[in-house]
Design a protein around this motif. Structure first.
Motif, PDB file in Angstrom:
ATOM      1  N   UNK A  47       0.817  -1.215   0.000  1.00 13.94           N
ATOM      2  CA  UNK A  47       0.000   0.000   0.000  1.00 13.94           C
ATOM      3  C   UNK A  47       0.851   1.266   0.000  1.00 13.94           C
ATOM      4  N   UNK A  48       2.139   1.095   0.316  1.00 11.81           N
ATOM      5  CA  UNK A  48       3.012   2.266   0.336  1.00 11.81           C
ATOM      6  C   UNK A  48       3.296   2.778  -1.074  1.00 11.81           C
ATOM      7  N   UNK A  49       3.300   1.857  -2.022  1.00  8.96           N
ATOM      8  CA  UNK A  49       3.673   2.229  -3.389  1.00  8.96           C
ATOM      9  C   UNK A  49       2.418   2.220  -4.259  1.00  8.96           C
ATOM     10  N   UNK A  50       2.330   3.169  -5.148  1.00  6.57           N
ATOM     11  CA  UNK A  50       1.120   3.259  -5.967  1.00  6.57           C
ATOM     12  C   UNK A  50       1.044   2.069  -6.923  1.00  6.57           C
ATOM     13  N   UNK A  51      -0.190   1.633  -7.209  1.00  2.39           N
ATOM     14  CA  UNK A  51      -0.363   0.354  -7.889  1.00  2.39           C
ATOM     15  C   UNK A  51       0.211   0.373  -9.301  1.00  2.39           C
ATOM     16  N   UNK A  52       0.275   1.521  -9.917  1.00  4.97           N
ATOM     17  CA  UNK A  52       0.762   1.576 -11.296  1.00  4.97           C
ATOM     18  C   UNK A  52       2.238   1.246 -11.417  1.00  4.97           C
ATOM     19  N   UNK A  53       2.984   1.272 -10.312  1.00  5.05           N
ATOM     20  CA  UNK A  53       4.429   1.056 -10.404  1.00  5.05           C
ATOM     21  C   UNK A  53       4.772  -0.339 -10.893  1.00  5.05           C
ATOM     22  N   UNK A  54       3.877  -1.306 -10.632  1.00  2.00           N
ATOM     23  CA  UNK A  54       4.204  -2.653 -11.101  1.00  2.00           C
ATOM     24  C   UNK A  54       4.213  -2.696 -12.625  1.00  2.00           C
ATOM     25  N   UNK A  55       3.376  -1.867 -13.262  1.00  3.02           N
ATOM     26  CA  UNK A  55       3.407  -1.832 -14.737  1.00  3.02           C
ATOM     27  C   UNK A  55       4.622  -1.058 -15.230  1.00  3.02           C
ATOM     28  N   UNK A  56       5.053  -0.103 -14.416  1.00  2.00           N
ATOM     29  CA  UNK A  56       6.264   0.630 -14.788  1.00  2.00           C
ATOM     30  C   UNK A  56       7.455  -0.335 -14.784  1.00  2.00           C
ATOM     31  N   UNK A  57       7.511  -1.174 -13.739  1.00  2.71           N
ATOM     32  CA  UNK A  57       8.593  -2.165 -13.665  1.00  2.71           C
ATOM     33  C   UNK A  57       8.509  -3.131 -14.849  1.00  2.71           C
ATOM     34  N   UNK A  93       0.128   8.238 -10.030  1.00  5.54           N
ATOM     35  CA  UNK A  93       0.858   8.421 -11.274  1.00  5.54           C
ATOM     36  C   UNK A  93       0.050   9.163 -12.333  1.00  5.54           C
ATOM     37  N   UNK A  94      -1.089   9.750 -11.911  1.00  8.78           N
ATOM     38  CA  UNK A  94      -1.866  10.534 -12.869  1.00  8.78           C
ATOM     39  C   UNK A  94      -1.103  11.789 -13.242  1.00  8.78           C
ATOM     40  N   UNK A  95      -0.967  12.029 -14.545  1.00  5.93           N
ATOM     41  CA  UNK A  95      -0.209  13.197 -14.991  1.00  5.93           C
ATOM     42  C   UNK A  95      -0.950  13.963 -16.063  1.00  5.93           C
ATOM     43  N   UNK A  96      -0.295  15.007 -16.531  1.00  3.31           N
ATOM     44  CA  UNK A  96      -0.930  15.934 -17.455  1.00  3.31           C
ATOM     45  C   UNK A  96      -0.497  15.738 -18.903  1.00  3.31           C
ATOM     46  N   UNK A  97       0.436  14.801 -19.145  1.00  2.00           N
ATOM     47  CA  UNK A  97       1.043  14.760 -20.472  1.00  2.00           C
ATOM     48  C   UNK A  97      -0.004  14.644 -21.578  1.00  2.00           C
ATOM     49  N   UNK A  98      -0.990  13.735 -21.391  1.00  2.00           N
ATOM     50  CA  UNK A  98      -1.998  13.543 -22.422  1.00  2.00           C
ATOM     51  C   UNK A  98      -2.760  14.832 -22.679  1.00  2.00           C
TER      52      UNK A  98
END
Lengths: 458, 273, 456
Positions: C139-149, C230-235
């Motif tokens: 829970x410490x790390x945001x769930x999207x990081x596993x897809x980043x890895x 990990x929500x960002x503004x790039x799009x």
């Protein structure tokens, strides 16, 4: 050949044609029979235009219509048992055929008819492509040769080039008209569509707004009464004007009559920053700062004020239109001639007496015009109300409660899945038409008043 | 400072006395006007007597209007304009802090070059000043002031049936007389007129000139004019300004027949102007 | 003329003076109050500008730094068991290769990335041994990081078996907790994180494992709903840029051309009057109406794609057109007729006069107007909502025909997110980016005006 490459080639050909035209006109001029009508550059341009424009037109039309034609040809050739395919399945099939035709292939084994259709499509695409390039080339060369041969001292090249230029200008200026026509036609068309579901009288005089969802059943279950929305719009706009008009007008008066130059130089642009801030930002500001503030304020005074209410939305909208009111009023106040002020001051009036009793009455028509424009702004404003008015389409007179407006409802009805068949979506256009008519009449009256006012002092 | 000025008054007194048949109404000593850094008026000394008509003449840009506007501090309204020196009204310094500019302008009224009636009814135009200053204690008294002011300006017969119509609807000459009526409705002691006829046709001009002569029985009038015949017709004394200096001031007849300064002579004989 | 002394309206001087003096106190009081009211109005306006910016900045600036776990990650081959990456084989269609590649990626995705993250965190908190507690470490790390890895491995399969120091985004709730955006004294039932997770977060933060790092995600990532941190503004940013480009390419040339036609060529007749009235009114039509126009014409009639910047750009172009036309016309009007007469006088044609003399002189004014119009357009939200741009899009658009959002729409979407504690700051940060973009455009306009302005 890629489309971009094609365009680049065309452009290069045009550049070449320009050079040909230039050279040809110079050599004609060199024979020295008569003085050339135009300068060589215009002959060059004329040749380039004749070389490029017809080919470009063919290209545009071709790319616009070719896919549709090929698609229908391919569909016609499909086995009869597939003729009944509709919607998604048809799209999937076409996608597969396109993939096979492009050589990318599909991962499973394609059916025989698919391969045939793909083959057909590929050959059609190739032929089409070749035909297009060929016709473009023919037009290019024909235009080039024909125009080159026409070059002689009597050819009015400059006038011809200039009329092309002028034609472009005329086309551009009709776009504004087309936009208005588009607005009116689309609003009226879709609104009429809506009125086939709902009686206009029920819409315009209904006091209940409860459209239900398009999925829950037939149209007659929903109630589409405009009045609660119109009332909400009116309430929010009035609150906004109550904030913006005194603040904006007094700002304009102070800036025009009292402020020292340095304050004017600083304050005017800073206040105009308010006009450049996007409305969504005001909405957010209302939501997280102003709304909670009013709510707390209400608690301390003992009134129940909702954080998202007509008051919050109205006050923030008022802040947004302050610069609008103040810069319009400023223009109008400074147009009142100096002689008028001198006349009053010369009689011993104080500055404020002069402003209140002479300048403002003299500027009144213009200021009224400015207020109408501000009102039309307020009525058409969307994002602030979407975020801060609370979206509650119920008829009530309490500004501390949530309301809904025409614009909010347009957004609500048309966001999400938009199908243009249900009254729930179509009502947005009826609302839009109402909004358009209201703001348009306000604008026309306001612009008329302001114009008359300007003429008075010119 | 005050002493010097007073001494100057004594020393120069004889130079300024023309036909001094009235008491001293206003006195200007060493008046200089600056627009920003440039000096537009270079030390003017001038006396104005009760119930006289004093005309200012001179080529354009000579400072005559600027000086006129000093007399009721209208120059205050122009950004960057600064006045030094001393101007007295009945012995009081009008640039003194203790003197209210509102009161000053109520006592020293002004009529402008272009007729500038307010965009209000004829009645309201006249009633404007008295209302501001609280000169009338009721509607009847106000009606009375309006009627008498219009009569005094010779406009009453022309407008008495349309007092409610806008003042801007009158002809140019009527508008200017309306402005004069508006000024006298406040009962000023001095009336300043800044080229009051320059925007009018000859017939309207004649009417206004006649009016000025009549008004001079009751008021002290200072008039700036471009038109030397006008100065000769209406004024008792004339002051000639040139390049920001007051060149000379004397009986009008003297100025136009045997001026003591060569520049005055050159101007009135038309060598420049 | 009346002339008798009785009609002289002469209040005698002393009475007049007394009456005027009596009114002075009241009138000067009124003067002061009026002046104070004016000054108050000015300061109200200035104060609102200050309040608006202060509240946005105060909320948004902290969001530019985000809680990040800086740690060594071991790509454990015991956990990531995959076949070697497929390569093209002879006789295979591209579609088949694509298919196998996808299968390989699915296999990779199926690897237990959560375990890798768990192990990574457990290395810092060896005292956590209980299996459930270890699972909560995630829970410490945001769930999207596993897809980043995972994506790192897809890009470079050789990573398997290696150790790498990486920055993993902390979960949004951890960020909220560490920044104090949630009341720390709230009872457990109202906290988003379990007590031990909160304790771990504090512990790691103290030890410097969790750091506040500059928020590159905000600029580099598209929106995300599953992994909020990990929500960002790039799009949205790219979407806005596409629309801006379309507005510049369409509205500006067309607007300038119509202004030139109306100002220089158009005969004074009813048709031009009509265009004129029409343009003035179009400028005051509420923006949402243009959205309806876009929905009805571009989407419903022409079947253009929903949520695409091309449609948004078209709608915004139509909306900006009147602004450009009006600005250009007033610039053209300000150019003295003497210039035109001089050009025509030496034998230039009208077109030559315009192209060679009038337009170059008008250019700074035209550019200023155009930039202001474009800046206005990119801040516009309402019309975009109606053409479907409020759809959630988790990718950066590659072309103007792809689905996309826009900056203001992203702000609208984020302000509505349920995780208010986190998204209030994020939304404010997005607003700062939008305002920054608009301010730089306006600054450019002001610079152009100052640099090239000519006074006639």
């Amino acid at each position: 050949m890629n489309n971009w490459v094609l365009i680049c080639v065309l452009l290069m050909l045009m550049a070449l044609a320009y050079q040909f035209g230039l050279a040809r006109s110079r050599s004609v001029a060199g024979q020295g029979a008569a003085r050339m009508h135009s300068r060589p550059g215009y002959y060059g341009l004329l040749v380039a235009l004749w070389c490029g424009l017809p080919a470009l037109a063919v290209f545009l039309l071709w790319t616009l219509f070719e896919p549709g034609i090929i698609r229908s040809v391919v569909l016609n050739q499909l086995p009869p048992d597939l003729a009944g395919l509709q919607g998604n399945e048809l799209e999937v099939l076409l996608r597969r055929i396109e993939q096979i035709a492009s050589g990318f292939g599909v991962s499973d084994q394609p059916a025989a008819f698919e391969l045939a259709a793909a083959e057909r499509m590929r050959s059609l695409q190739n032929t089409g492509r070749l035909a297009m390039i060929a016709s473009m080339a023919v037009l290019c060369v024909a235009g080039l040769v024909w125009t080159l041969r026409r070059i002689d001292p009597q050819l009015r090249a400059r006038n011809q080039v200039e009329s092309v230029f002028q034609a472009l200008l005329v086309i551009s200026s009709t776009i504004a008209i087309l936009t208005t026509i588009g607005i009116v036609l689309s609003m009226v068309g879709e609104a009429l569509h809506f009125f086939r579901f709902v009686n206009p009288a029920e819409f315009f005089f209904g006091t209940v707004w409860n459209p239900r969802f398009s999925t829950t059943g037939a149209a007659d279950q929903g109630q589409f009464g405009l009045l609660p929305l119109l009332w909400g719009t009116l309430m929010v706009s009035i609150i906004a004007l109550l904030v913006a008009v005194p603040a904006g007008l007094m700002t304009a008066v102070y800036m025009a009559e009292y402020a020292p130059a340095w304050l004017r130089a600083v304050a005017k642009p800073v206040i105009e920053v308010l006009a450049g801030v996007p409305t969504i930002v005001y909405g957010f500001f209302a939501l997280i700062t102003v709304g909670p503030f009013f709510s707390v304020l209400g608690q301390t005074v003992g009134i129940d004020i909702r954080a998202t209410s007509a008051l919050t939305a109205g006050v923030v909208m008022g802040i947004m239109i302050i610069p609008f009111v103040s810069s319009l009023s400023d223009d109008i106040i400074t147009q009142v001639p100096r002689a008028m002020r001198d006349g009053s001051l010369g009689l011993g009036a104080t500055k404020s007496e002069t402003v209140r009793k002479v300048v403002l009455p003299a500027a009144l028509p213009g200021i009224v015009g400015a207020f109408l424009l501000a009102a039309s702004r307020a009525i058409g404003e969307t994002m602030i109300v979407v975020l801060a008015a609370g979206n509650s389409p119920i008829l009530h007179a309490n500004p501390f409660e949530a309301v809904s407006t025409v614009t909010v409802t347009i957004v609500n009805q048309l966001t999400g899945d938009t199908d243009f068949a249900s009254p729930q979506s179509l009502v947005a256009f009826a609302l839009g038409l109402t909004l358009f008519v209201i703001t348009l009449s306000l604008n026309i009256v306001a612009l008329y008043i302001v114009r008359k006012y300007r003429e008075q002092y010119e | 400072m005050e002493d010097t000025v007073m001494r100057a008054t004594l020393v120069n007194a004889e130079k300024f006395v023309g036909v001094a048949n009235g008491a001293l109404k206003m006195a200007a000593r060493d008046v200089r006007v600056f627009y920003g850094e440039s000096e537009a008026l270079h030390g003017v000394d001038l006396d104005i007597y009760e119930n006289e008509v004093l005309a200012f003449i001179g080529p354009s840009g000579c400072g005559k209007s600027t000086f006129l506007r000093c007399l009721n501090r209208m120059n205050d309204t122009i950004d960057g304009c600064r006045v030094t020196g001393r101007i007295e009204l009945d012995g009081e310094d009008i640039y003194d802090r203790s003197l209210d500019v509102v009161l000053l302008r109520a006592r020293v009224g002004m009529v402008f070059q272009k007729p500038n009636p307010f965009p209000k009814s004829i009645y309201e135009n006249i009633a404007y000043g008295p209302r501001l200053h609280g000169l009338a204690s009721g509607r009847a008294e106000l009606d009375d002031i309006v009627e008498r002011s219009l009569q005094r300006a010779g406009l009453w017969e022309e407008v008495k049936d349309r007092l409610e119509q806008p003042g801007t609807g009158l002809s140019g000459g009527q508008q200017q007389r309306l402005c004069i009526a508006r000024a006298i409705a406040v009962s000023p002691e001095v009336i300043l007129m800044d080229e009051p006829c320059s925007a009018l046709d000859p017939i309207a001009t004649a009417k206004v000139e006649q009016l000025i002569t009549e008004l001079s029985e009751t008021y002290t009038i200072v008039i700036v004019t471009h038109n030397m015949q006008q100065a000769a017709r209406v004024s008792r004394r004339t002051a000639f300004f040139h390049l920001g200096n007051l060149v000379e001031v004397d009986d009008t007849t003297k100025i136009f027949t045997s001026p003591s300064d060569g520049r005055t002579e050159d101007y009135i004989t038309g060598r420049f102007g | 003329m009346h002339n008798d002394d009785a009609s002289a309206p002469r209040t005698d001087p002393s009475t007049q003076r007394r009456l005027v003096e009596r009114s002075l106190a009241r009138r000067h009081g009124a003067e002061k109050r009026f002046r104070a009211a004016g000054l108050a109005a000015v300061f109200f306006g200035l104060g609102m500008v200050a309040l608006l910016f202060a509240s946005i900045l105060a909320k948004g600036v902290p969001a530019f730094w985000q809680a990040t776990v800086v740690t060594e990650v071991y790509f454990d081959p015991e956990i990531i068991k995959v076949d070697p990456r497929p390569v093209a084989q002879p006789g295979e269609t591209p579609a088949q290769l694509h298919e196998r590649e996808m299968a390989w990626q699915t296999q990779l995705t199926m690897a237990n990335w959560n375990r890798i993250i768990e192990n990574t965190l457990a290395a810092h908190l060896p005292e956590v041994t209980d299996a459930r507690a270890r699972a909560r470490l995630r829970q410490l790390v945001t769930s999207g990081e596993r897809f980043v890895l995972r994506d790192r491995v897809i890009a470079d399969p050789a990573l398997i078996g290696q150790r790498l120091t990486l920055k993993l985004l902390a979960d949004a709730n951890v960020d909220v907790w560490l920044k104090g955006n949630i009341d720390r004294s709230l009872p457990d039932s109202q906290q988003q994180l379990a007590p031990d997770v909160r304790a771990w977060a504090d512990q790691l933060h103290e030890r410097g494992v969790i750091q506040m790092k500059f928020n590159t995600t905000l600029f580099g990532n598209p929106d995300s709903r599953s992994s909020l941190a990990s929500a960002g503004l790039a799009g949205a940013f790219v979407g806005s840029l596409f629309m801006m480009a379309i507005v510049i390419l369409l509205a500006v040339p067309v607007g300038v051309a119509s202004a030139v036609y109306l100002e220089e060529f158009a005969p004074r007749n009813r048709f031009t009057d009509l265009i004129e009235v029409n343009i003035n009114n179009l400028a005051a039509v509420p923006s949402i109406i243009f959205g309806l126009l876009g929905a009805a014409v571009f989407i419903n009639w022409f079947h253009m794609p929903l949520s695409a910047p091309i449609v948004g750009g078209l709608v915004l172009s139509l909306m900006t057109l009147p602004t450009v036309i009006i600005a250009t016309r007033s610039t053209l009007q300000a150019i003295p007729p003497s210039i035109r007469q001089a050009a025509l006088g030496i034998g230039a044609s009208k077109v030559q006069m315009i192209l060679h003399h009038v337009l170059p002189l008008a250019l700074p004014g035209i550019l200023t107007g155009a930039i202001i119009g474009v800046a206005q357009a990119i801040g516009e939200t309402a019309p975009l909502l109606l053409i479907g741009m409020s759809a959630f899009v988790a990718a950066v658009p590659a072309t103007p025909f792809d689905q996309s959002t826009a900056l203001p729409v992203q702000i609208y979407l984020w302000q509505g997110n349920e995780l208010r504690n986190f998204f209030e700051a994020r939304t404010s940060a997005a607003i700062i980016v939008l305002l920054g973009l608009m301010l730089s455009l306006n600054a450019l306009a002001i610079w152009l005006r100052k640099r090239f302005e000519k006074r006639w």
